[in-house]
Scaffold this motif. Structure first.
Motif, PDB file in Angstrom:
ATOM      1  N   GLU A  53      42.158  27.372  -0.712  1.00  0.00           N
ATOM      2  CA  GLU A  53      42.174  28.059   0.583  1.00  0.00           C
ATOM      3  C   GLU A  53      41.029  27.586   1.468  1.00  0.00           C
ATOM      4  O   GLU A  53      41.215  27.267   2.636  1.00  0.00           O
ATOM      5  N   PHE A  57      40.825  25.280   4.980  1.00  0.00           N
ATOM      6  CA  PHE A  57      40.075  25.616   6.179  1.00  0.00           C
ATOM      7  C   PHE A  57      39.251  24.410   6.646  1.00  0.00           C
ATOM      8  O   PHE A  57      39.277  24.049   7.833  1.00  0.00           O
ATOM      9  N   ARG A 124      48.478  30.783   5.836  1.00  0.00           N
ATOM     10  CA  ARG A 124      47.501  31.189   4.821  1.00  0.00           C
ATOM     11  C   ARG A 124      46.586  32.313   5.328  1.00  0.00           C
ATOM     12  O   ARG A 124      46.177  33.185   4.565  1.00  0.00           O
ATOM     13  N   TYR A 125      46.267  32.274   6.631  1.00  0.00           N
ATOM     14  CA  TYR A 125      45.283  33.209   7.164  1.00  0.00           C
ATOM     15  C   TYR A 125      45.864  34.214   8.155  1.00  0.00           C
ATOM     16  O   TYR A 125      45.113  34.889   8.849  1.00  0.00           O
ATOM     17  N   ARG A 128      44.424  37.639   8.704  1.00  0.00           N
ATOM     18  CA  ARG A 128      42.986  37.708   8.971  1.00  0.00           C
ATOM     19  C   ARG A 128      42.701  37.190  10.388  1.00  0.00           C
ATOM     20  O   ARG A 128      42.294  36.045  10.567  1.00  0.00           O
ATOM     21  N   VAL A 131      39.410  35.352  11.341  1.00  0.00           N
ATOM     22  CA  VAL A 131      39.317  33.972  10.863  1.00  0.00           C
ATOM     23  C   VAL A 131      40.083  33.046  11.806  1.00  0.00           C
ATOM     24  O   VAL A 131      39.617  31.945  12.141  1.00  0.00           O
ATOM     25  N   GLN A 235      36.825  37.033   3.843  1.00  0.00           N
ATOM     26  CA  GLN A 235      38.174  36.720   4.294  1.00  0.00           C
ATOM     27  C   GLN A 235      38.562  35.267   4.048  1.00  0.00           C
ATOM     28  O   GLN A 235      39.616  34.831   4.477  1.00  0.00           O
TER      29      GLN A 235
END
Length: 267
Positions: A53, A57, A124-125, A128, A131, A235
């Motif tokens: 993950e 990013f 994936r995020y 959140r 983020v 997060q």
């Protein structure tokens, strides 16, 4: 290998023998692209010592920066300097910078799957939002390297926002806040006059100068919460990227304190 196999099967089903040949060719190109991408991804994961993950990013951040920097056709010295400065600010060692540069080069490639990469990041995020906003702010930093955003780069930034499901109004507000933050930093470094600094301070917080004390505190607390390093780390933001949030909170804090001082002096 799987690209060629799947391409051949789909091609054969759709277009018989010609489709089989075309599917194998297209599958080959897919396999080559995936192999290169996986190699860089695994390199980032190994170098940064992160899970997949956080590797996602880091890779997506630097690859998107490279793609936006190349939007006008030529990556300027200013963009290269900004990217290098950004890597240094994050405290990356030489090996880490090498991997980040590899991701940046991936993004500059003509056939880089920009939208697909951003969409994968969003999946994936997506739960959140803080983020997602931090990621968009990182991309604004490369687009606004000269203070102004080129039309081609702004189109890509808008595409990033769209993929992240961030509204055009929110994006515009982020752009104004980012540009105000740059002016605020420059003003503090140069000792700019109080009036200009206060104007920039309000813009950093994304509010007008006639808001109530309650609204001022609410805006300040919201921004501090969105960029709190501990919250972002929980997060899934890589530790190296937390410096971006720390600098943002420092500017938010400084802007808030300046506004409070200005209001107290003018009561």
């Amino acid at each position: 290998m799987w690209g060629k196999i799947l391409g051949a099967l789909f091609g054969l089903a759709l277009l018989k023998l010609p489709g089989l040949v075309l599917g194998i060719v297209l599958g080959h190109f897919f396999d080559q692209w995936f192999k290169r991408r996986l190699g860089h991804w695994e390199g980032l994961q190994g170098v940064f010592g992160q899970d997949d993950e956080q590797a996602l990013f880091m890779y997506t951040s630097f690859a998107a920066m490279g793609h936006i920097a190349k939007a006008t056709g030529v990556v300027t010295k200013a963009h290269i300097a900004q990217a290098s400065h950004f890597m240094q600010q994050l405290g990356l060692n030489k090996q880490q910078q090498k991997e980040a540069q590899a991701a940046f080069r991936d993004g500059k490639a003509v056939n880089f799957p920009f939208q697909a990469q951003i969409t994968e990041f969003y999946q994936r995020y997506k739960q959140r939002p803080d983020v997602l906003q931090l990621f968009l702010e990182i991309q604004l930093s490369i687009a606004c390297v000269a203070g102004q955003v080129a039309p081609e780069q702004w189109q890509l930034v808008k595409q990033v926002a769209q993929c992240l499901h961030i509204s055009p109004a929110a994006l515009e507000q982020l752009l104004q806040a980012y540009q105000a933050q740059s002016r605020f930093q420059q003003g503090q470094a140069k000792g700019a006059d109080d009036a200009a600094a206060v104007v920039s301070a309000y813009q950093v917080l994304g509010i007008k100068n006639d808001v109530s004390e309650q609204e001022l505190k609410r805006a300040y607390r919201k921004l501090m919460s969105q960029h709190h390093p501990d919250k972002l780390m929980a997060q899934g933001v890589p530790a190296a990227m937390l410096d971006v949030a720390k600098r943002r909170t420092q500017d938010i804090q400084a802007a808030y304190e300046l506004i409070k001082q200005h209001r107290a002096k003018n009561r």
